[in-house]
Enzyme design. Structure first.
Site, short mmCIF file in Angstrom:
data_model
loop_
_atom_site.label_atom_id
_atom_site.label_comp_id
_atom_site.label_asym_id
_atom_site.label_seq_id
_atom_site.Cartn_x
_atom_site.Cartn_y
_atom_site.Cartn_z
NE ARG A 135 13.78 25.43 47.63
CZ ARG A 135 13.48 25.98 46.44
NH1 ARG A 135 12.98 27.20 46.40
NH2 ARG A 135 13.68 25.31 45.33
CG ASP A 190 11.31 17.27 44.27
OD1 ASP A 190 11.66 16.11 44.51
OD2 ASP A 190 12.03 18.10 43.68
CE LYS A 240 15.78 15.71 60.49
NZ LYS A 240 16.84 16.27 61.35
CB THR A 252 17.94 12.74 56.68
OG1 THR A 252 18.36 13.60 57.74
CG2 THR A 252 18.42 11.33 56.97
CG HIS A 253 22.10 16.18 54.44
ND1 HIS A 253 21.09 17.07 54.22
CD2 HIS A 253 22.48 15.71 53.23
CE1 HIS A 253 20.86 17.16 52.92
NE2 HIS A 253 21.68 16.35 52.29
NE ARG A 266 13.35 12.44 47.40
CZ ARG A 266 13.18 13.30 46.39
NH1 ARG A 266 12.70 14.51 46.61
NH2 ARG A 266 13.48 12.94 45.17
#
Ligand SMILES: Cc1cc2nc3c(=O)[nH]c(=O)nc-3n(C[C@H](O)[C@H](O)[C@H](O)COP(=O)(O)OP(=O)(O)OC[C@H]3O[C@@H](n4cnc5c(N)ncnc54)[C@H](O)[C@@H]3O)c2cc1C
Length: 305
Positions: free
Chosen positions: A286, A132, A185, A224-225, A182
């Site tokens: 978060r 990550d 944003k 992303t959503h 990955r």
């Protein structure tokens, strides 16, 4: 108002005392919507249910404020436990983890030792591991560690954030490794000195790096959503005849679950990021910072109790 709330939740996410308290009192305040549970068996059950719906997973053992070598080693042990559970239960799951939880703020040597242990166990169990990306102050170091590991292991990838000015240069530089990346944003509060303050610029840069990385021929996870980014990716792959096995979509557990299933039905690979562990508090804050609608959901949950 939205910006004030966002900043407040990001500020709260960094509170050590509240993190400790949350550890003691267990999953509360509706956090169970975003976190699979506190133990590995709960995470395994959650992955099984998602796999049954043809959703792939990446699992993350949550850990905040790792200050000592012993804590970092324990975090690595927990990730290895998760890898072995994936292998044993034959789950369709990868692993995600943060370099601070492996000891990034202590020493590079501790991180490398822990990562070598994890990637060796992952290789034995056929599990891919994604590093990550955290806040800007750790970005350069994380990329350097990724490059070192990539020379020794082929089952490791990392994350690139479109809100950073440095990102296009990172995509160009990393291309020599043909990395599985990955693209996101970005989730942290950053200074305008290092990151685009305007959402439109973040979105434009997101599209730009999706296009660059895919056209470079590299495996791309679009995390992303945001329907606009999903539609952009779909059109791009169609235009350039990019096969479905060169990319996937990713979303977080508990966010837009219906959309996740729709994408599976449309024939796309969809991976759900499933966090678990006792350190759920920072991750939860978060998520609240990202979307005020989530706060309403949490308040409803608190009132019901
Ligand atoms: C799998 C995964 C892994 C991630 N890993 C990292 C990481 O390593 N480092 C990092 O910094 N960040 C990471 N992130 C977080 C990421 O950077 C963003 O903060 C987060 O995804 C929010 O941005 P967005 O692209 O979803 O769209 P946003 O810009 O937040 O939202 C755009 C639009 O999407 C839609 N939308 C968003 N959320 C919802 C919702 N809950 N319900 C309905 N519609 C919604 C709305 O239409 C909204 O206007 C990760 C995200 C995902 C999905």
């Amino acid at each position: 108002m939205e910006q004030v709330m966002r900043n407040a939740f990001l500020f709260l996410s960094k509170n050590k005392a509240l993190t400790k308290m949350a550890r003691k009192y267990g999953l509360r305040f509706g956090a169970g919507r975003f976190v699979a549970g506190e133990r590995i068996d709960q995470a395994v059950q959650c992955i099984k249910e998602l796999n049954e719906k043809e959703l792939c997973v990446t699992i993350d053992y949550l850990g905040e404020f790792i200050d000592t070598e012993q804590e970092a080693n324990e975090m690595a042990d927990n990730s290895i436990e998760a890898i072995r559970a994936i292998g044993r239960e034959k789950l369709d799951s990868q692993l995600s983890l943060k370099m601070t939880s492996m000891g990034l703020d202590i020493s590079d040597e501790i991180v490398m030792n822990n990562m070598r242990r994890i990637l060796t166990a992952a290789k034995e169990n056929n599990v891919f591991v994604t590093i990550d990306m955290e806040d800007y102050s750790r970005c350069g170091k994380t990329i350097e560690i990724f490059k070192r590991l990539k020379e020794e292991f082929d089952n490791v990838g990392t994350v690139i954030q479109s809100y950073l000015y440095r990102t296009v240069a990172d995509i160009e530089d990393l291309n020599q490794y043909n990395p599985n990346l990955r693209l996101v944003k970005g989730a942290y509060k950053e200074s305008p000195n290092v990151a685009f303050p305007e959402k439109k610029d973040v979105d434009d840069n997101f599209k730009k790096i999706i296009e660059m990385h895919l056209l470079n021929g590299n495996y791309t996870a679009v995390a992303t959503h945001d329907d606009a980014m999903i539609e952009f990716t779909k059109e791009l792959v169609k235009k350039h005849n990019i096969p479905n096995d060169q990319f996937e979509f990713q979303m977080l557990y508990g966010i837009r679950p219906e959309r996740q299933l729709e994408l599976v039905k449309e024939g796309y690979k969809m991976r759900v990021y499933v966090p678990y562990g006792t350190d759920w508090y920072g991750y939860f804050m978060r998520r609240l910072a990202e979307r005020p609608a989530n706060v309403a959901f949490v308040l409803k949950g608190m009132i019901k109790k």
